[in-house]
Write an enzyme that holds these catalytic residues in place. Structure first.
Site, PDB file in Angstrom:
ATOM      1  N   ASP A 200       0.900  -1.164   0.170  1.00 45.20           N
ATOM      2  CA  ASP A 200       0.113   0.049  -0.096  1.00 45.20           C
ATOM      3  C   ASP A 200       0.957   1.140  -0.210  1.00 45.20           C
ATOM      4  O   ASP A 200       2.018   1.242   0.472  1.00 45.20           O
ATOM      5  CB  ASP A 200      -1.040  -0.024   1.339  1.00 45.20           C
ATOM      6  CG  ASP A 200      -2.112  -0.580   1.152  1.00 45.20           C
ATOM      7  OD1 ASP A 200      -2.391  -1.050  -0.070  1.00 45.20           O
ATOM      8  OD2 ASP A 200      -2.902  -0.806   2.263  1.00 45.20           O
ATOM      9  N   LYS A 222      -3.380   3.276  -3.296  1.00 46.74           N
ATOM     10  CA  LYS A 222      -4.721   4.078  -3.653  1.00 46.74           C
ATOM     11  C   LYS A 222      -4.561   5.527  -3.379  1.00 46.74           C
ATOM     12  O   LYS A 222      -4.710   5.815  -2.229  1.00 46.74           O
ATOM     13  CB  LYS A 222      -5.911   3.432  -2.959  1.00 46.74           C
ATOM     14  CG  LYS A 222      -6.325   1.983  -3.081  1.00 46.74           C
ATOM     15  CD  LYS A 222      -7.471   1.529  -2.542  1.00 46.74           C
ATOM     16  CE  LYS A 222      -7.929   0.087  -2.855  1.00 46.74           C
ATOM     17  NZ  LYS A 222      -7.125  -0.840  -2.604  1.00 46.74           N
TER      18      LYS A 222
END
Length: 413
Positions: A200, A222
């Site tokens: 991530d 993201k």
């Protein structure tokens, strides 16, 4: 005896009698390992520290509240002698010799028949370090060697190749709030053993630079209102690489289950028949305020704290948060992923009874070198975010604890 090195051996004490004489600090340090080994521990001592007494109260050991008497070691397999009475220690040591009971003495190692090594553990491995002989014994040096070996095994800098086939699978690892030192030791070890890391954006990025060249790193970032890897694609990548027999680490920021979609990934893996290990991480909801000098609870100020997601506004039909109820709470409110929605969040809280003067702190890039803290109130936070150009990721803290933290900043924050 002192001319020869000690012979190292691992004692299997499950169900076997171990006698500990003395209930002081030495016993307090040694008893947990004996209990963990499954030993039948008898403590003989008129007194004990509160921690040792708690072990007896919990039924982990048997405590006879008296001084040592001859015969106490008759049925023992192993003895720890640690009383404050030198005569009693000598007498017990002599009894151990007569009954051929291996005996450790805290007051006189040279007179003992056994020594306690400096021990440490790392995922199924026990590291035990002994000085080779009695002369020049240096417990600090021994402990330092132990610490260096265990730390190397835990953080992956000391890698021992596996000679048995590893079971392929996936580990969902919570990487903590961003500082690479705040990942758990288990998480760091699994990362060091990985063949593939799916990372991530909010995970501890510095750890990726330490990975060996053969490790494949997949960017699952993201970015708010920007590029991102769809969740379905992440799930498919986890399954695909695990099915190829590879060890996969899904490195996530914070904790996998605190707004981290960890359960979605676990369910997808379970449906595919892929074994999965979940390694909890330090949540940014607690650690980031702490790094900025803000306690989420404080005696006389807050007896509760609530963590909510702010990725959708209070007036959004998708919101699952009961904002009116939150406005009535007197504790601390921690909002994650809410920078661009904080204006509407503040308006909603005030509209349902929260004071406009309630302190607010925004901690951007918490625990990293780029960390900064911006303070405001519910009445001013919307304009402050714009004026100070606060960007995600930022943890937002609402409540009187913000004022407590501003009076006593954390060291190094």
């Amino acid at each position: 005896m002192a001319e020869h090195p000690a012979y190292p051996v691992g004692l299997r004490l499950t169900g076997r009698r171990v006698v500990v004489l003395g209930g002081g600090q030495v016993a307090q340090r040694r008893l947990p390992a004996l209990i963990a080994a499954g030993a039948d521990v008898l403590l003989v001592s008129p007194e004990a520290t509160p921690s040792v007494e708690a072990m007896a109260d919990a039924g982990e050991i048997t405590w006879e509240r008296r001084a040592y008497t001859s015969g106490d070691l008759a049925d023992a397999w192993y003895a720890l002698i640690a009383t404050s009475d030198p005569d009693a220690n000598a007498a017990a040591s002599a009894e151990a010799e007569r009954h051929r009971v291996w005996c450790v003495r805290s007051d006189d190692a040279d007179a003992a028949t056994a020594w306690t090594p400096a021990t440490g553990h790392s995922e199924g491995v026990t590291v035990a370090v002994l000085t080779t002989n009695a002369r020049g014994r240096d417990p600090r040096h021994t402990a330092a060697i132990r610490d260096a070996v265990v730390e190397g095994l835990r953080d992956g800098t000391l890698v021992a190749p596996h000679h048995r086939t590893r079971t392929p699978g996936v580990a969902l690892v919570g990487g903590g709030p961003g500082d690479p030192d705040l990942i758990t030791v288990r998480g760091r070890r699994l990362l060091a053993e990985a063949d593939v890391v799916i990372a991530d954006r909010l995970g501890p990025r510095d750890l990726l630079a330490e990975l060996p060249p053969h490790v494949e790193v997949i960017d699952a970032a993201k970015i708010p209102y920007g590029r991102y890897m769809a969740q379905e694609a992440i799930n498919n990548a986890l399954i695909e690489h695990a099915r190829q027999g590879r060890s996969v680490v899904r490195l996530k920021g914070g904790d996998p289950y605190v707004f981290g979609r960890g359960m979605e990934e676990l369910q997808a893996l379970a449906e595919a028949g892929i074994p999965c290990t979940v390694v909890p991480g330090i949540s940014s909801s607690i650690s980031v305020p702490g790094a900025a000098g803000i306690p989420v609870t404080h005696r006389g100020v807050a007896h509760e704290f609530t963590v909510v997601s702010g990725h959708v506004a209070p007036d959004d039909e998708r919101s699952l948060v009961d904002w009116p109820a939150l406005a009535k709470l007197t504790g601390t409110l921690v909002v994650l992923m809410g920078v661009d929605k904080i204006g509407r969040i503040a308006e909603t809280l005030v509209a349902h009874g929260k004071s406009p003067d309630t302190p607010v702190a925004l901690v951007q890039e918490g625990t990293t070198a780029a960390q900064r803290r911006v303070d405001a109130t519910l009445a001013t936070v919307a304009e402050t975010v714009v004026a100070e150009d606060v960007k995600p990721p930022a943890v937002i803290v609402v409540g009187e604890v913000v004022a407590v933290g501003s009076r006593t900043p954390a060291s190094g924050a």
